[in-house]
Design a protein around this motif. Structure first.
Motif, PDB file in Angstrom:
ATOM      1  N   GLY A 166       0.817  -1.211   0.000  1.00 17.90           N
ATOM      2  CA  GLY A 166       0.000   0.000   0.000  1.00 17.90           C
ATOM      3  C   GLY A 166       0.849   1.258   0.000  1.00 17.90           C
ATOM      4  N   TYR A 167       1.921   1.246   0.769  1.00 10.00           N
ATOM      5  CA  TYR A 167       2.813   2.407   0.770  1.00 10.00           C
ATOM      6  C   TYR A 167       3.578   2.523  -0.540  1.00 10.00           C
ATOM      7  CZ  TYR A 167       1.870   3.995   5.444  1.00 10.00           C
ATOM      8  OH  TYR A 167       1.238   4.521   6.540  1.00 10.00           O
ATOM      9  N   THR A 168       3.947   1.398  -1.134  1.00  6.72           N
ATOM     10  CA  THR A 168       4.596   1.443  -2.443  1.00  6.72           C
ATOM     11  C   THR A 168       3.700   2.132  -3.460  1.00  6.72           C
ATOM     12  OG1 THR A 168       5.818  -0.605  -1.969  1.00  6.72           O
ATOM     13  CG2 THR A 168       5.580   0.019  -4.279  1.00  6.72           C
ATOM     14  N   ASP A 169       2.413   1.795  -3.439  1.00  7.38           N
ATOM     15  CA  ASP A 169       1.461   2.455  -4.338  1.00  7.38           C
ATOM     16  C   ASP A 169       1.344   3.946  -4.026  1.00  7.38           C
ATOM     17  OD1 ASP A 169       0.966  -0.015  -5.492  1.00  7.38           O
ATOM     18  OD2 ASP A 169      -0.891  -0.365  -4.381  1.00  7.38           O
ATOM     19  N   VAL A 178       1.733  16.239   0.380  1.00  9.85           N
ATOM     20  CA  VAL A 178       0.867  16.964   1.303  1.00  9.85           C
ATOM     21  C   VAL A 178      -0.577  16.579   1.025  1.00  9.85           C
ATOM     22  CG1 VAL A 178       0.546  18.984  -0.186  1.00  9.85           C
ATOM     23  CG2 VAL A 178       0.378  19.251   2.293  1.00  9.85           C
ATOM     24  N   GLY A 179      -1.421  16.694   2.041  1.00  9.20           N
ATOM     25  CA  GLY A 179      -2.834  16.395   1.849  1.00  9.20           C
ATOM     26  C   GLY A 179      -3.676  17.121   2.873  1.00  9.20           C
ATOM     27  N   GLU A 180      -4.984  17.135   2.649  1.00  9.53           N
ATOM     28  CA  GLU A 180      -5.880  17.903   3.507  1.00  9.53           C
ATOM     29  C   GLU A 180      -6.161  17.218   4.837  1.00  9.53           C
ATOM     30  OE1 GLU A 180      -7.682  20.883   4.933  1.00  9.53           O
ATOM     31  OE2 GLU A 180      -7.200  21.052   2.810  1.00  9.53           O
ATOM     32  N   GLY A 181      -6.196  15.898   4.850  1.00 11.51           N
ATOM     33  CA  GLY A 181      -6.546  15.193   6.075  1.00 11.51           C
ATOM     34  C   GLY A 181      -5.446  15.253   7.110  1.00 11.51           C
ATOM     35  N   GLU A 182      -5.708  14.691   8.230  1.00 17.87           N
ATOM     36  CA  GLU A 182      -4.744  14.468   9.307  1.00 17.87           C
ATOM     37  C   GLU A 182      -5.417  14.568  10.652  1.00 17.87           C
ATOM     38  OE1 GLU A 182      -2.233  12.909   9.917  1.00 17.87           O
ATOM     39  OE2 GLU A 182      -1.501  12.570   7.913  1.00 17.87           O
ATOM     40  N   HIS A 221      -7.020   3.666   1.366  1.00 19.80           N
ATOM     41  CA  HIS A 221      -6.595   2.368   0.842  1.00 19.80           C
ATOM     42  C   HIS A 221      -5.709   1.620   1.837  1.00 19.80           C
ATOM     43  CE1 HIS A 221      -2.797   4.408  -0.077  1.00 19.80           C
ATOM     44  NE2 HIS A 221      -2.262   3.253  -0.447  1.00 19.80           N
ATOM     45  N   LEU A 222      -5.342   2.298   2.940  1.00 19.08           N
ATOM     46  CA  LEU A 222      -4.557   1.676   4.002  1.00 19.08           C
ATOM     47  C   LEU A 222      -5.395   1.433   5.258  1.00 19.08           C
ATOM     48  CD1 LEU A 222      -1.306   3.794   3.517  1.00 19.08           C
ATOM     49  CD2 LEU A 222      -1.568   1.356   3.004  1.00 19.08           C
ATOM     50  N   ARG A 223      -6.713   1.374   5.102  1.00 17.99           N
ATOM     51  CA  ARG A 223      -7.588   1.245   6.278  1.00 17.99           C
ATOM     52  C   ARG A 223      -7.425  -0.094   6.995  1.00 17.99           C
ATOM     53  NH1 ARG A 223     -11.995   1.302   2.377  1.00 17.99           N
ATOM     54  NH2 ARG A 223     -12.437   3.438   3.030  1.00 17.99           N
ATOM     55  N   PRO A 226      -7.335  10.781  -6.376  1.00 17.94           N
ATOM     56  CA  PRO A 226      -6.291   9.751  -6.372  1.00 17.94           C
ATOM     57  C   PRO A 226      -5.988   9.306  -4.938  1.00 17.94           C
ATOM     58  CG  PRO A 226      -5.346  11.918  -6.786  1.00 17.94           C
ATOM     59  CD  PRO A 226      -6.838  12.090  -6.836  1.00 17.94           C
ATOM     60  N   ILE A 227      -5.349   8.153  -4.778  1.00 13.78           N
ATOM     61  CA  ILE A 227      -5.198   7.580  -3.438  1.00 13.78           C
ATOM     62  C   ILE A 227      -4.416   8.485  -2.496  1.00 13.78           C
ATOM     63  CG2 ILE A 227      -5.444   5.204  -4.214  1.00 13.78           C
ATOM     64  CD1 ILE A 227      -2.396   4.907  -3.953  1.00 13.78           C
ATOM     65  N   ASN A 228      -3.524   9.313  -3.007  1.00 12.65           N
ATOM     66  CA  ASN A 228      -2.748  10.182  -2.110  1.00 12.65           C
ATOM     67  C   ASN A 228      -3.542  11.387  -1.635  1.00 12.65           C
ATOM     68  OD1 ASN A 228      -2.648  11.282  -4.753  1.00 12.65           O
ATOM     69  ND2 ASN A 228      -0.808  12.449  -4.247  1.00 12.65           N
ATOM     70  N   GLN A 229      -4.776  11.538  -2.102  1.00 13.72           N
ATOM     71  CA  GLN A 229      -5.631  12.632  -1.657  1.00 13.72           C
ATOM     72  C   GLN A 229      -6.948  12.137  -1.051  1.00 13.72           C
ATOM     73  OE1 GLN A 229      -4.620  15.752  -1.469  1.00 13.72           O
ATOM     74  NE2 GLN A 229      -2.654  15.195  -2.375  1.00 13.72           N
TER      75      GLN A 229
END
Length: 355
Positions: free
Chosen positions: A34-37, A101-105, A130-132, A317-320
């Motif tokens: 998942g982190y590789t993706d 960077v992303g909006e969540g956290e 996707h890492l839940r 996309p998964i990073n957002q």
């Protein structure tokens, strides 16, 4: 719904790691994948990720050899290379290197009510949807008689947790101008050493200061009588005490005035300020002795309100794509974590998992 749990029986670091890796082989491999993706979508080439993982492992080994041994044990048990497990532990450092960077956290609240009453704590833990399936609860005994319980990701040595010394930690990511692509000691290893070794906020801060880091985070350390947010960055470490009334709040921006000059996350994603203001406005609920009440005080959804409780947009996309994957409180008198799988909007009295 509950998170999977694992209780280590081995006490030697490499053996403890191998035991965990063997029992959580599938989950650790999936977390690495998942982190590789995630890193690929953010623009990192596989060879670069491996180089960053190897360097983070080397830096971690120089600072805490026994933790590097544990990572090697996890890798052996899970059928992975040590650098691959190091990538999971150094995901904060790799994201800083990519400049992602992303909006969540996450949002964290600690209230020290005084008069002998225990601390009232709660935090949301936001991460990519996707890492839940990555989170797990892990109990270990790093030295005889000293029990550590941590909410972490499969393969990561620690995150949010509590120890037999009566100290607990909350965990939020930060970003700073001094963050670099030269991986240092992973901040997840710092959290683990604090849980393993510290009994006071001062001892926790000293451990943080002893590490050379390349990425920023804040570890909020709590005992029965004290608390502080330990802001960590390559530019330095700052200790933020509670405000009058014993209130200590933290989201994803620096509160120390000197470190705030180099703030990165909030300049690009100012929602952290809105979340912080929401916590301020709901201190009464966050100070309640009932954890469900504290969790509900965190309840707020964007875009019209503060995005404390995050839900992903499947079109991104998964990073957002950000989701509040857990809501967590520390029960210091009992030495236990209380964890809800999901955000505050789903919390009921029956959904807490005690570990």
């Amino acid at each position: 719904m509950t998170f999977p749990t694992f209780i280590s029986t081995q006490t030697e670091p490499r053996a403890r790691g191998k035991e965990l890796g063997t029992h959580r082989r599938k989950e650790i491999a999936a977390n690495f994948a998942g982190y590789t993706d995630l890193f690929a979508v953010a623009g990192a080439a596989p060879g670069q990720v491996r180089a960053w993982g190897e360097q983070a492992l080397d830096r971690g080994a120089a600072w805490a050899p026994h933790l590097a041994d544990e990572i090697a044990g996890i890798a052996a048990g899970a059928g992975l290379e040590p650098w691959q497990v190091a990538v999971v532990n150094a995901r904060t450092e790799i994201l800083a290197a990519i400049d992602a960077v992303g909006e969540g956290e996450c949002s964290t609240s600690v209230v020290l009510p005084g008069a002998g009453a225990p601390p009232r704590t709660v935090q949301t833990w936001d991460w990519h949807d996707h890492l839940r399936d990555a989170p797990m609860l892990w109990e270990l005994e790093p030295r005889p008689g000293h029990v550590v319980r941590t909410f972490t990701e499969a393969g990561a040595l620690a995150k949010i947790g509590i120890s037999g010394a009566g100290l607990g930690v909350h965990f939020n990511i930060l970003r700073h101008d001094s963050d670099s692509a030269d991986p240092g000691v992973p901040v997840h290893l710092i959290a683990r050493r604090i849980l393993d070794e510290a009994a006071t906020v001062e001892e926790a801060a000293d451990i943080a200061r002893s590490a050379t880091v390349s990425a920023s985070t804040v570890i909020t350390a709590v005992t029965a009588t004290e608390a502080a947010s330990i802001e960590i960055s390559p530019a330095g470490v700052a200790v933020i005490p509670p405000e009058p009334g014993g209130v200590l709040l933290h989201c994803n921006h620096f509160l120390d005035p000197a470190l705030a000059v180099g703030e990165r996350h909030a300049t690009e994603r100012p929602g952290t300020y809105v979340r912080f203001q929401h916590l301020r406005e709901h201190v009464e609920g966050l100070a309640d002795d009932d954890l469900t009440t504290r969790a509900h005080a965190m309840l707020s959804h964007g875009p019209d309100q503060a995005p404390v409780c995050a839900h992903p947009d499947p079109q991104e996309p998964i990073n957002q794509r950000w989701e509040t994957l857990a809501t967590i409180g520390l029960d210091l008198p009992a030495g236990r974590l209380r964890v809800h799988q999901g955000g505050p909007c789903q919390v009921t009295e029956a959904t807490w998992q005690t570990f």
